[in-house]
Design a protein around this motif. Structure first.
Motif, PDB file in Angstrom:
ATOM      1  N   VAL A  97       0.834  -1.207   0.000  1.00  0.00           N
ATOM      2  CA  VAL A  97       0.000   0.000   0.000  1.00  0.00           C
ATOM      3  C   VAL A  97       0.867   1.254   0.000  1.00  0.00           C
ATOM      4  N   THR A  98       1.972   1.235   0.751  1.00  0.00           N
ATOM      5  CA  THR A  98       2.891   2.378   0.759  1.00  0.00           C
ATOM      6  C   THR A  98       3.448   2.641  -0.637  1.00  0.00           C
ATOM      7  N   SER A  99       3.791   1.581  -1.349  1.00  0.00           N
ATOM      8  CA  SER A  99       4.282   1.750  -2.727  1.00  0.00           C
ATOM      9  C   SER A  99       3.220   2.380  -3.609  1.00  0.00           C
ATOM     10  N   TRP A 100       1.978   1.964  -3.421  1.00  0.00           N
ATOM     11  CA  TRP A 100       0.863   2.548  -4.183  1.00  0.00           C
ATOM     12  C   TRP A 100       0.726   4.038  -3.882  1.00  0.00           C
ATOM     13  N   LEU A 101       0.717   4.400  -2.602  1.00  0.00           N
ATOM     14  CA  LEU A 101       0.562   5.803  -2.220  1.00  0.00           C
ATOM     15  C   LEU A 101       1.723   6.654  -2.732  1.00  0.00           C
ATOM     16  N   ARG A 102       2.932   6.110  -2.694  1.00  0.00           N
ATOM     17  CA  ARG A 102       4.091   6.840  -3.207  1.00  0.00           C
ATOM     18  C   ARG A 102       4.000   7.022  -4.711  1.00  0.00           C
ATOM     19  N   MET A 103       3.540   5.992  -5.409  1.00  0.00           N
ATOM     20  CA  MET A 103       3.363   6.114  -6.850  1.00  0.00           C
ATOM     21  C   MET A 103       2.353   7.211  -7.176  1.00  0.00           C
ATOM     22  N   ILE A 104       1.267   7.278  -6.426  1.00  0.00           N
ATOM     23  CA  ILE A 104       0.255   8.300  -6.654  1.00  0.00           C
ATOM     24  C   ILE A 104       0.863   9.688  -6.512  1.00  0.00           C
ATOM     25  N   GLU A 105       1.602   9.913  -5.442  1.00  0.00           N
ATOM     26  CA  GLU A 105       2.186  11.238  -5.214  1.00  0.00           C
ATOM     27  C   GLU A 105       3.231  11.583  -6.274  1.00  0.00           C
ATOM     28  N   ALA A 106       4.033  10.596  -6.685  1.00  0.00           N
ATOM     29  CA  ALA A 106       5.058  10.845  -7.703  1.00  0.00           C
ATOM     30  C   ALA A 106       4.437  11.112  -9.066  1.00  0.00           C
ATOM     31  N   THR A 107       3.269  10.544  -9.304  1.00  0.00           N
ATOM     32  CA  THR A 107       2.629  10.631 -10.615  1.00  0.00           C
ATOM     33  C   THR A 107       1.707  11.845 -10.723  1.00  0.00           C
ATOM     34  N   ARG A 108       1.287  12.392  -9.592  1.00  0.00           N
ATOM     35  CA  ARG A 108       0.289  13.464  -9.599  1.00  0.00           C
ATOM     36  C   ARG A 108       0.682  14.667 -10.466  1.00  0.00           C
ATOM     37  N   PRO A 109       1.945  15.128 -10.470  1.00  0.00           N
ATOM     38  CA  PRO A 109       2.282  16.315 -11.270  1.00  0.00           C
ATOM     39  C   PRO A 109       2.386  16.053 -12.768  1.00  0.00           C
ATOM     40  N   LEU A 110       2.348  14.805 -13.194  1.00  0.00           N
ATOM     41  CA  LEU A 110       2.614  14.464 -14.586  1.00  0.00           C
ATOM     42  C   LEU A 110       1.417  14.741 -15.481  1.00  0.00           C
ATOM     43  N   ALA A 111       1.685  14.818 -16.776  1.00  0.00           N
ATOM     44  CA  ALA A 111       0.618  14.929 -17.769  1.00  0.00           C
ATOM     45  C   ALA A 111      -0.217  13.655 -17.749  1.00  0.00           C
ATOM     46  N   THR A 112      -1.457  13.751 -18.209  1.00  0.00           N
ATOM     47  CA  THR A 112      -2.363  12.607 -18.165  1.00  0.00           C
ATOM     48  C   THR A 112      -1.792  11.401 -18.900  1.00  0.00           C
ATOM     49  N   SER A 113      -1.160  11.620 -20.029  1.00  0.00           N
ATOM     50  CA  SER A 113      -0.598  10.494 -20.788  1.00  0.00           C
ATOM     51  C   SER A 113       0.438   9.741 -19.970  1.00  0.00           C
ATOM     52  N   GLU A 114       1.247  10.477 -19.195  1.00  0.00           N
ATOM     53  CA  GLU A 114       2.250   9.841 -18.346  1.00  0.00           C
ATOM     54  C   GLU A 114       1.591   9.155 -17.157  1.00  0.00           C
ATOM     55  N   GLN A 115       0.527   9.741 -16.642  1.00  0.00           N
ATOM     56  CA  GLN A 115      -0.205   9.109 -15.547  1.00  0.00           C
ATOM     57  C   GLN A 115      -0.783   7.766 -15.986  1.00  0.00           C
ATOM     58  N   LEU A 116      -1.358   7.730 -17.178  1.00  0.00           N
ATOM     59  CA  LEU A 116      -1.919   6.484 -17.688  1.00  0.00           C
ATOM     60  C   LEU A 116      -0.854   5.393 -17.762  1.00  0.00           C
ATOM     61  N   ARG A 117       0.308   5.727 -18.283  1.00  0.00           N
ATOM     62  CA  ARG A 117       1.379   4.737 -18.417  1.00  0.00           C
ATOM     63  C   ARG A 117       1.870   4.278 -17.056  1.00  0.00           C
ATOM     64  N   ALA A 118       2.035   5.234 -16.126  1.00  0.00           N
ATOM     65  CA  ALA A 118       2.548   4.882 -14.798  1.00  0.00           C
ATOM     66  C   ALA A 118       1.566   3.987 -14.046  1.00  0.00           C
ATOM     67  N   VAL A 119       0.292   4.308 -14.120  1.00  0.00           N
ATOM     68  CA  VAL A 119      -0.717   3.530 -13.401  1.00  0.00           C
ATOM     69  C   VAL A 119      -0.861   2.146 -14.017  1.00  0.00           C
ATOM     70  N   ASN A 120      -0.883   2.063 -15.333  1.00  0.00           N
ATOM     71  CA  ASN A 120      -0.978   0.764 -15.999  1.00  0.00           C
ATOM     72  C   ASN A 120       0.220  -0.111 -15.629  1.00  0.00           C
ATOM     73  N   ARG A 121       1.387   0.484 -15.651  1.00  0.00           N
ATOM     74  CA  ARG A 121       2.612  -0.262 -15.335  1.00  0.00           C
ATOM     75  C   ARG A 121       2.618  -0.719 -13.869  1.00  0.00           C
ATOM     76  N   PHE A 122       2.200   0.147 -12.960  1.00  0.00           N
ATOM     77  CA  PHE A 122       2.219  -0.204 -11.541  1.00  0.00           C
ATOM     78  C   PHE A 122       1.327  -1.400 -11.259  1.00  0.00           C
TER      79      PHE A 122
END
Length: 230
Positions: A55-80
């Protein structure tokens, strides 16, 4: 590429494909709130330190991904989610033929079937601020190994008329649906409604969806509706 697809997904898609309709008007505005302290508390109680780490890894991924463009968010979330969860049938994980796991449950078990990946991705992207009307959980027929089987993917629609981008547990590539010749859509839904051309019905008719939201709420994930969108 992981080619395992749960039989539970097949049964559920065939069961509801002929009965679910469209919800078109008065869409509710949707927001997701995470109670991080509660999430970690439940993760520790139910899954121990490994659950807390997941869960900590998930929360950290969310915070690291929040500033990114939507296209990058999609890739990061799919990959995670594709790398954090193993594809396993519900009967082997939950001792039930069909079970919709919460994001915390999927991370705690590190296992799930097709809809569990999609649920995790859907609520993560909502928490990142992706507009709810742009996301749909889509049941499809997928051609795998010469067979046509039922499967679930997440679709991202830049505009209501756009060809959706497909986030899929079977592949790390995010492609437009027009390039996924192996997929045939059956119906789609999200927290705002069910979508099948020509008729309408509320998402509240999906009992597993309501049960999922109830369990998420006790874990610290709240899905809030505030009025309707214009």
């Amino acid at each position: 590429m992981n080619l395992f697809i749960s039989r539970a997904c097949i049964r559920l898609a065939l069961l509801v494909a002929g009965t679910l309709l469209v919800w078109a008007a008065g869409l509710p505005a949707i927001a997701v709130q995470l109670n991080e302290d509660r999430l970690l508390q439940v993760a520790r109680a139910q899954y121990g330190e490994n659950g807390v780490k997941a869960v900590t890894s998930w929360l950290r991924m969310i915070e690291a991904t929040r500033p990114l463009a939507t296209s990058e968010q999609l890739r990061a979330v799919n990959r995670f989610w594709n790398s954090s969860v193993r594809s396993v049938e519900d009967i082997n994980v939950w001792r039930q033929t069909d079970y919709w796991a919460t994001p915390l449950e999927s991370l705690g078990k590190r296992a799930g079937d097709c809809e569990d990946y999609v649920i995790g991705k859907y609520f993560t992207l909502l928490q990142l601020g992706v507009s709810p009307e742009k996301l749909r959980l889509i049941y499809v027929r997928a051609k795998v190994g010469g067979q046509s089987i039922a499967h679930m993917v997440l679709g991202y629609y830049e505009t209501p008329s756009s060809t959706p981008l497909v986030l899929d547990s079977l592949t790390s590539s995010i492609l437009p649906a027009s390039q996924r010749k192996d997929l045939t859509p059956v119906f789609s839904f999200n927290a705002q409604g069910i979508y099948v051309a020509g008729q309408q019905r509320s998402v509240e008719s999906i009992s597993r969806w309501q049960d999922l939201l109830t369990r998420m709420r006790t874990e610290g994930i709240e899905l809030n509706s505030s009025g309707t969108q214009p």
